[in-house]
Design a protein around this motif. Structure first.
Motif, PDB file in Angstrom:
ATOM      1  N   ALA A 120      24.042   3.044 -21.393  1.00 10.95           N
ATOM      2  CA  ALA A 120      23.516   3.797 -20.253  1.00 10.95           C
ATOM      3  C   ALA A 120      22.795   2.868 -19.280  1.00 10.95           C
ATOM      4  CB  ALA A 120      22.572   4.897 -20.735  1.00 10.95           C
ATOM      5  N   ARG A 121      22.056   1.901 -19.816  1.00 12.11           N
ATOM      6  CA  ARG A 121      21.343   0.953 -18.937  1.00 12.11           C
ATOM      7  C   ARG A 121      22.316   0.045 -18.199  1.00 12.11           C
ATOM      8  NH1 ARG A 121      17.751   1.220 -23.341  1.00 12.11           N
ATOM      9  NH2 ARG A 121      18.636  -0.635 -24.335  1.00 12.11           N
ATOM     10  N   ILE A 122      23.413  -0.324 -18.851  1.00 12.24           N
ATOM     11  CA  ILE A 122      24.428  -1.142 -18.185  1.00 12.24           C
ATOM     12  C   ILE A 122      25.005  -0.387 -16.996  1.00 12.24           C
ATOM     13  CG2 ILE A 122      26.758  -2.090 -18.451  1.00 12.24           C
ATOM     14  CD1 ILE A 122      25.917  -2.815 -21.375  1.00 12.24           C
ATOM     15  N   VAL A 123      25.334   0.880 -17.206  1.00 16.18           N
ATOM     16  CA  VAL A 123      25.891   1.686 -16.119  1.00 16.18           C
ATOM     17  C   VAL A 123      24.862   1.848 -14.990  1.00 16.18           C
ATOM     18  CG1 VAL A 123      26.789   3.962 -15.487  1.00 16.18           C
ATOM     19  CG2 VAL A 123      27.510   2.882 -17.631  1.00 16.18           C
ATOM     20  N   ALA A 124      23.609   2.053 -15.345  1.00 10.99           N
ATOM     21  CA  ALA A 124      22.561   2.190 -14.327  1.00 10.99           C
ATOM     22  C   ALA A 124      22.440   0.916 -13.497  1.00 10.99           C
ATOM     23  CB  ALA A 124      21.231   2.533 -14.987  1.00 10.99           C
ATOM     24  N   ARG A 125      22.524  -0.246 -14.151  1.00  2.27           N
ATOM     25  CA  ARG A 125      22.450  -1.517 -13.412  1.00  2.27           C
ATOM     26  C   ARG A 125      23.643  -1.679 -12.478  1.00  2.27           C
ATOM     27  NH1 ARG A 125      20.579  -3.663 -18.398  1.00  2.27           N
ATOM     28  NH2 ARG A 125      22.647  -4.521 -18.863  1.00  2.27           N
ATOM     29  N   LEU A 126      24.811  -1.287 -12.944  1.00  2.00           N
ATOM     30  CA  LEU A 126      25.993  -1.364 -12.081  1.00  2.00           C
ATOM     31  C   LEU A 126      25.826  -0.475 -10.853  1.00  2.00           C
ATOM     32  CD1 LEU A 126      28.773  -1.229 -14.813  1.00  2.00           C
ATOM     33  CD2 LEU A 126      28.282  -3.183 -13.331  1.00  2.00           C
ATOM     34  N   ALA A 127      25.293   0.715 -11.061  1.00  4.23           N
ATOM     35  CA  ALA A 127      25.084   1.635  -9.942  1.00  4.23           C
ATOM     36  C   ALA A 127      24.107   1.048  -8.927  1.00  4.23           C
ATOM     37  CB  ALA A 127      24.583   2.983 -10.457  1.00  4.23           C
ATOM     38  N   GLN A 128      23.078   0.370  -9.421  1.00  5.02           N
ATOM     39  CA  GLN A 128      22.118  -0.249  -8.521  1.00  5.02           C
ATOM     40  C   GLN A 128      22.762  -1.348  -7.684  1.00  5.02           C
ATOM     41  OE1 GLN A 128      19.043  -1.539 -11.213  1.00  5.02           O
ATOM     42  NE2 GLN A 128      17.977   0.428 -11.169  1.00  5.02           N
ATOM     43  N   LEU A 157      20.613   9.081 -10.683  1.00  2.64           N
ATOM     44  CA  LEU A 157      21.563   8.618 -11.692  1.00  2.64           C
ATOM     45  C   LEU A 157      20.882   7.850 -12.825  1.00  2.64           C
ATOM     46  CD1 LEU A 157      24.334   8.352 -12.872  1.00  2.64           C
ATOM     47  CD2 LEU A 157      24.840   6.524 -11.219  1.00  2.64           C
ATOM     48  N   PRO A 158      20.046   6.841 -12.549  1.00  2.00           N
ATOM     49  CA  PRO A 158      19.393   6.163 -13.671  1.00  2.00           C
ATOM     50  C   PRO A 158      18.488   7.080 -14.477  1.00  2.00           C
ATOM     51  CG  PRO A 158      18.563   5.333 -11.571  1.00  2.00           C
ATOM     52  CD  PRO A 158      19.746   6.180 -11.260  1.00  2.00           C
ATOM     53  N   ALA A 159      17.877   8.063 -13.814  1.00  2.00           N
ATOM     54  CA  ALA A 159      16.993   8.988 -14.523  1.00  2.00           C
ATOM     55  C   ALA A 159      17.777   9.839 -15.516  1.00  2.00           C
ATOM     56  CB  ALA A 159      16.245   9.875 -13.529  1.00  2.00           C
ATOM     57  N   VAL A 160      18.915  10.396 -15.065  1.00  2.00           N
ATOM     58  CA  VAL A 160      19.676  11.253 -15.976  1.00  2.00           C
ATOM     59  C   VAL A 160      20.382  10.438 -17.052  1.00  2.00           C
ATOM     60  CG1 VAL A 160      19.903  13.171 -14.370  1.00  2.00           C
ATOM     61  CG2 VAL A 160      21.660  11.384 -14.392  1.00  2.00           C
ATOM     62  N   LEU A 161      20.733   9.194 -16.752  1.00  2.00           N
ATOM     63  CA  LEU A 161      21.298   8.328 -17.787  1.00  2.00           C
ATOM     64  C   LEU A 161      20.262   8.052 -18.879  1.00  2.00           C
ATOM     65  CD1 LEU A 161      23.320   5.802 -15.599  1.00  2.00           C
ATOM     66  CD2 LEU A 161      24.295   7.352 -17.320  1.00  2.00           C
ATOM     67  N   GLY A 162      19.027   7.839 -18.460  1.00  2.00           N
ATOM     68  CA  GLY A 162      17.954   7.657 -19.436  1.00  2.00           C
ATOM     69  C   GLY A 162      17.728   8.899 -20.270  1.00  2.00           C
ATOM     70  N   ASP A 163      17.783  10.067 -19.627  1.00  2.00           N
ATOM     71  CA  ASP A 163      17.627  11.331 -20.341  1.00  2.00           C
ATOM     72  C   ASP A 163      18.761  11.533 -21.344  1.00  2.00           C
ATOM     73  OD1 ASP A 163      15.368  11.867 -18.845  1.00  2.00           O
ATOM     74  OD2 ASP A 163      16.380  13.222 -17.456  1.00  2.00           O
ATOM     75  N   LEU A 164      19.979  11.159 -20.939  1.00  2.00           N
ATOM     76  CA  LEU A 164      21.136  11.269 -21.824  1.00  2.00           C
ATOM     77  C   LEU A 164      20.910  10.452 -23.094  1.00  2.00           C
ATOM     78  CD1 LEU A 164      24.200  11.669 -22.573  1.00  2.00           C
ATOM     79  CD2 LEU A 164      24.652   9.705 -21.090  1.00  2.00           C
ATOM     80  N   ALA A 165      20.524   9.200 -22.912  1.00  2.00           N
ATOM     81  CA  ALA A 165      20.304   8.335 -24.071  1.00  2.00           C
ATOM     82  C   ALA A 165      19.212   8.891 -24.981  1.00  2.00           C
ATOM     83  CB  ALA A 165      19.951   6.927 -23.605  1.00  2.00           C
ATOM     84  N   GLU A 166      18.151   9.387 -24.376  1.00  2.00           N
ATOM     85  CA  GLU A 166      17.045   9.928 -25.164  1.00  2.00           C
ATOM     86  C   GLU A 166      17.486  11.154 -25.967  1.00  2.00           C
ATOM     87  OE1 GLU A 166      13.549   9.935 -26.973  1.00  2.00           O
ATOM     88  OE2 GLU A 166      14.215   8.402 -25.549  1.00  2.00           O
ATOM     89  N   ALA A 167      18.285  12.024 -25.369  1.00  2.00           N
ATOM     90  CA  ALA A 167      18.743  13.227 -26.063  1.00  2.00           C
ATOM     91  C   ALA A 167      19.531  12.876 -27.319  1.00  2.00           C
ATOM     92  CB  ALA A 167      19.596  14.073 -25.120  1.00  2.00           C
ATOM     93  N   TRP A 168      20.328  11.819 -27.242  1.00  3.11           N
ATOM     94  CA  TRP A 168      21.183  11.453 -28.376  1.00  3.11           C
ATOM     95  C   TRP A 168      20.475  10.555 -29.389  1.00  3.11           C
ATOM     96  CZ3 TRP A 168      25.571  13.833 -29.655  1.00  3.11           C
ATOM     97  CH2 TRP A 168      26.111  14.689 -28.698  1.00  3.11           C
ATOM     98  N   ARG A 169      19.217  10.233 -29.131  1.00  2.00           N
ATOM     99  CA  ARG A 169      18.427   9.536 -30.164  1.00  2.00           C
ATOM    100  C   ARG A 169      17.906  10.514 -31.212  1.00  2.00           C
ATOM    101  NH1 ARG A 169      16.309   6.415 -25.541  1.00  2.00           N
ATOM    102  NH2 ARG A 169      17.402   4.396 -25.583  1.00  2.00           N
ATOM    103  N   ASP A 170      17.978  11.804 -30.926  1.00  2.00           N
ATOM    104  CA  ASP A 170      17.586  12.830 -31.888  1.00  2.00           C
ATOM    105  C   ASP A 170      18.738  13.021 -32.868  1.00  2.00           C
ATOM    106  OD1 ASP A 170      16.886  15.075 -33.314  1.00  2.00           O
ATOM    107  OD2 ASP A 170      16.393  16.293 -31.558  1.00  2.00           O
TER     108      ASP A 170
END
Length: 200
Positions: free
Chosen positions: A14-22, A85-98
């Motif tokens: 998710a962080r890789i995709v966020a960096r690409l978007a930036q 986009l980076p915010a929701v990508l971070g939320d996505l990753a956090e949701a799947w850590r559960d």
């Protein structure tokens, strides 16, 4: 599906995709991508939408975001996409850590899935569309190795399904040499030509 799929942390990819978007300039938003009929802005909109959908799928928060087919409309970005986009990508990753996200059943794109399969699909979407975005905008791309392996395994299984030659973002398999890098083999299975480049 590998036995350790439930241990997958979507955060690195998710962080890789966020960096690409930036790294996308405003002037590149109308450029073509490897996704048929989608410009860069539409791909970014798709990434935003899928991040929200799979975030909610991981949380088992089922509703409009998880019930809507990705083909329902051409995605696009809003004025605040660089923050959203980076915010929701971070939320996505956090949701799947559960760990609960990987159990039971959930829904994404209007399709009912087991938690484990939904998590693998999320990884696959991030890996393949990460490449789409990088290739369309001339950026270097090295996906998270764990997410890439999950993506490849999912695509290899899907390639054996009898209705595989349908259209859409993940089209018919493109032949790739068996000794090609794992990313190239995953791309071929997703219906992409690893040698794709924007037209001059």
């Amino acid at each position: 599906m590998t036995a350790d799929t439930t241990a997958l942390d979507l955060g690195p990819q998710a962080r890789i995709v966020a960096r690409l978007a930036q790294g996308v300039s405003d002037g590149q938003l109308t450029d073509p991508t490897p996704c048929p009929d989608l410009a860069v802005r539409n791909l970014l909109g798709h990434l935003t939408g899928l991040a929200v959908a799979f975030r909610d799928a991981g949380r088992k928060n089922l509703g409009v975001t998880t019930d809507t087919s990705p083909d329902a409309a051409v995605p696009d970005i809003g004025p605040g996409w660089r923050e959203e986009l980076p915010a929701v990508l971070g939320d996505l990753a956090e949701a799947w850590r559960d760990p609960a996200a990987w159990t039971g059943t959930t829904r994404a794109g209007g399709v009912d899935l087991t938690g484990a399969v939904a998590g693998a699909v999320a990884a696959d979407e991030l890996v393949i569309h990460g490449w789409d975005l990088a290739r369309a905008t001339g950026q270097e791309y090295t996906p998270d190795p764990a997410a890439l392996r999950v993506s490849y395994d999912l695509l290899a299984a899907a390639a054996e399904e009898p209705d595989r030659d349908g259209g859409g973002l993940f089209g018919p398999v493109v032949p790739v040499p068996a000794d090609a890098p794992l990313l190239d083999r995953a791309l071929g299975l997703s219906g992409r030509d690893p040698a794709w480049a924007p037209s001059a």
